[in-house]
Motif scaffolding. Structure first.
Motif, PDB file in Angstrom:
ATOM      1  N   ARG A   1      -9.412  -4.519   1.203  1.00 24.09           N
ATOM      2  CA  ARG A   1      -9.016  -5.931   1.298  1.00 24.09           C
ATOM      3  C   ARG A   1      -8.416  -6.413  -0.020  1.00 24.09           C
ATOM      4  O   ARG A   1      -7.402  -7.104  -0.041  1.00 24.09           O
ATOM      5  CB  ARG A   1     -10.209  -6.805   1.712  1.00 24.09           C
ATOM      6  N   GLN A   2      -9.019  -6.010  -1.145  1.00 23.97           N
ATOM      7  CA  GLN A   2      -8.506  -6.396  -2.461  1.00 23.97           C
ATOM      8  C   GLN A   2      -7.141  -5.762  -2.726  1.00 23.97           C
ATOM      9  O   GLN A   2      -6.259  -6.408  -3.291  1.00 23.97           O
ATOM     10  CB  GLN A   2      -9.501  -6.006  -3.553  1.00 23.97           C
ATOM     11  N   THR A   3      -6.968  -4.517  -2.327  1.00 22.60           N
ATOM     12  CA  THR A   3      -5.673  -3.856  -2.506  1.00 22.60           C
ATOM     13  C   THR A   3      -4.608  -4.557  -1.687  1.00 22.60           C
ATOM     14  O   THR A   3      -3.499  -4.805  -2.180  1.00 22.60           O
ATOM     15  CB  THR A   3      -5.762  -2.363  -2.128  1.00 22.60           C
ATOM     16  N   ALA A   4      -4.919  -4.908  -0.450  1.00 19.38           N
ATOM     17  CA  ALA A   4      -3.955  -5.624   0.392  1.00 19.38           C
ATOM     18  C   ALA A   4      -3.552  -6.936  -0.274  1.00 19.38           C
ATOM     19  O   ALA A   4      -2.360  -7.265  -0.335  1.00 19.38           O
ATOM     20  CB  ALA A   4      -4.543  -5.873   1.779  1.00 19.38           C
ATOM     21  N   ARG A   5      -4.526  -7.675  -0.785  1.00 16.97           N
ATOM     22  CA  ARG A   5      -4.210  -8.944  -1.471  1.00 16.97           C
ATOM     23  C   ARG A   5      -3.355  -8.695  -2.700  1.00 16.97           C
ATOM     24  O   ARG A   5      -2.392  -9.427  -2.958  1.00 16.97           O
ATOM     25  CB  ARG A   5      -5.490  -9.684  -1.854  1.00 16.97           C
ATOM     26  N   ALA A   6      -3.689  -7.665  -3.493  1.00 18.29           N
ATOM     27  CA  ALA A   6      -2.913  -7.349  -4.691  1.00 18.29           C
ATOM     28  C   ALA A   6      -1.472  -6.979  -4.350  1.00 18.29           C
ATOM     29  O   ALA A   6      -0.563  -7.207  -5.140  1.00 18.29           O
ATOM     30  CB  ALA A   6      -3.577  -6.217  -5.473  1.00 18.29           C
ATOM     31  N   LEU A   7      -1.281  -6.424  -3.154  1.00 13.89           N
ATOM     32  CA  LEU A   7       0.078  -6.070  -2.702  1.00 13.89           C
ATOM     33  C   LEU A   7       0.800  -7.261  -2.080  1.00 13.89           C
ATOM     34  O   LEU A   7       1.939  -7.141  -1.651  1.00 13.89           O
ATOM     35  CB  LEU A   7       0.006  -4.921  -1.683  1.00 13.89           C
ATOM     36  N   GLY A   8       0.119  -8.387  -1.998  1.00 12.26           N
ATOM     37  CA  GLY A   8       0.732  -9.582  -1.426  1.00 12.26           C
ATOM     38  C   GLY A   8       0.746  -9.577   0.088  1.00 12.26           C
ATOM     39  O   GLY A   8       1.558 -10.270   0.700  1.00 12.26           O
ATOM     40  N   LEU A   9      -0.152  -8.811   0.698  1.00 14.25           N
ATOM     41  CA  LEU A   9      -0.183  -8.717   2.153  1.00 14.25           C
ATOM     42  C   LEU A   9      -1.229  -9.660   2.728  1.00 14.25           C
ATOM     43  O   LEU A   9      -2.363  -9.706   2.249  1.00 14.25           O
ATOM     44  CB  LEU A   9      -0.530  -7.295   2.597  1.00 14.25           C
ATOM     45  N   ASP A  10      -0.863 -10.375   3.746  1.00 16.94           N
ATOM     46  CA  ASP A  10      -1.815 -11.161   4.515  1.00 16.94           C
ATOM     47  C   ASP A  10      -2.255 -10.239   5.649  1.00 16.94           C
ATOM     48  O   ASP A  10      -1.613 -10.175   6.689  1.00 16.94           O
ATOM     49  CB  ASP A  10      -1.146 -12.432   5.047  1.00 16.94           C
ATOM     50  N   ALA A  11      -3.340  -9.491   5.396  1.00 21.40           N
ATOM     51  CA  ALA A  11      -3.761  -8.443   6.321  1.00 21.40           C
ATOM     52  C   ALA A  11      -5.091  -8.804   6.973  1.00 21.40           C
ATOM     53  O   ALA A  11      -5.998  -9.320   6.325  1.00 21.40           O
ATOM     54  CB  ALA A  11      -3.883  -7.118   5.582  1.00 21.40           C
ATOM     55  N   ARG A  12      -5.180  -8.498   8.238  1.00 20.71           N
ATOM     56  CA  ARG A  12      -6.388  -8.757   9.028  1.00 20.71           C
ATOM     57  C   ARG A  12      -7.262  -7.506   9.007  1.00 20.71           C
ATOM     58  O   ARG A  12      -6.780  -6.396   9.234  1.00 20.71           O
ATOM     59  CB  ARG A  12      -5.940  -9.111  10.443  1.00 20.71           C
ATOM     60  N   PRO A  13      -8.579  -7.653   8.752  1.00 19.58           N
ATOM     61  CA  PRO A  13      -9.473  -6.489   8.789  1.00 19.58           C
ATOM     62  C   PRO A  13      -9.542  -5.880  10.190  1.00 19.58           C
ATOM     63  O   PRO A  13      -9.609  -6.602  11.179  1.00 19.58           O
ATOM     64  CB  PRO A  13     -10.834  -7.060   8.396  1.00 19.58           C
ATOM     65  N   GLU A  14      -9.501  -4.549  10.253  1.00 23.03           N
ATOM     66  CA  GLU A  14      -9.584  -3.812  11.514  1.00 23.03           C
ATOM     67  C   GLU A  14     -10.775  -2.862  11.439  1.00 23.03           C
ATOM     68  O   GLU A  14     -10.732  -1.854  10.724  1.00 23.03           O
ATOM     69  CB  GLU A  14      -8.293  -3.039  11.759  1.00 23.03           C
ATOM     70  N   PRO A  15     -11.867  -3.160  12.167  1.00 23.22           N
ATOM     71  CA  PRO A  15     -13.070  -2.315  12.099  1.00 23.22           C
ATOM     72  C   PRO A  15     -12.817  -0.850  12.459  1.00 23.22           C
ATOM     73  O   PRO A  15     -13.477   0.037  11.920  1.00 23.22           O
ATOM     74  CB  PRO A  15     -14.020  -2.961  13.106  1.00 23.22           C
ATOM     75  N   GLY A  16     -11.870  -0.573  13.341  1.00 26.69           N
ATOM     76  CA  GLY A  16     -11.583   0.803  13.739  1.00 26.69           C
ATOM     77  C   GLY A  16     -11.013   1.648  12.616  1.00 26.69           C
ATOM     78  O   GLY A  16     -10.956   2.868  12.721  1.00 26.69           O
ATOM     79  N   LEU A  17     -10.599   0.999  11.530  1.00 28.62           N
ATOM     80  CA  LEU A  17     -10.023   1.723  10.395  1.00 28.62           C
ATOM     81  C   LEU A  17     -11.006   1.848   9.231  1.00 28.62           C
ATOM     82  O   LEU A  17     -10.609   2.169   8.118  1.00 28.62           O
ATOM     83  CB  LEU A  17      -8.739   1.018   9.937  1.00 28.62           C
TER      84      LEU A  17
END
Length: 149
Positions: A13-29
């Motif tokens: 989640r922190q990496t996604a934010r650092a990359l500027g991505l608005d990413a939704r958590p996916e439990p299957g991953l």
């Protein structure tokens, strides 16, 4: 349009934010469940339980730590990948290296023991294009600005 996902771990989640991505958590991953070995390095576990580690590395069905086997991880993440069939766009997911390896094993129909033979560099992009049953692989590309492929 692309769907942006992240594994539920804090570091993804922190990496996604650092990359500027608005990413939704996916439990299957989520990452491989290492059971009672969670939080320990492979070196620490190997020093304490050498036979168990040897079994785990040699047998994709083994889970001596009480967590998830490599085969179970590949089946779980592969099921998620197969669920994308019929999707209408791209998916960008920030995931742990073990998840990348498991997805590649599943997508390419590799034997599960190949999991340990795949190196996934940190902050790299692994691309799967195509559809369930016919995936093409592009791996190890450096990330561009804002995580753009």
């Amino acid at each position: 349009a692309s769907t942006r996902l992240t594994a539920p771990s804090a570091r993804c989640r922190q990496t996604a934010r650092a990359l500027g991505l608005d990413a939704r958590p996916e439990p299957g991953l989520r990452d491989l469940d290492a059971g009672r070995w969670r939080g320990l390095t492979l070196e620490e576990v190997a020093a304490a339980e050498p036979e168990a580690v040897a079994t785990w590395l040699a047998d994709p069905e083994a889970a001596p730590h009480g967590g998830e086997s490599v085969r179970a991880l590949a089946d779980r993440t592969g099921g998620w990948l197969d669920s994308l069939a019929g999707g209408d766009g791209r998916v960008l997911a920030v995931v742990e290296p073990a998840v990348v390896r498991a997805l590649v094993v599943h997508a390419l129909g590799l034997p599960p023991h190949a999991f340990w033979r795949l190196d996934v560099p940190p902050l790299s992009l692994t691309g799967l294009s195509g559809r369930a049953g016919r995936w093409n692989l592009r791996c190890g590309r450096p990330l561009g600005p804002a995580g753009a492929p």
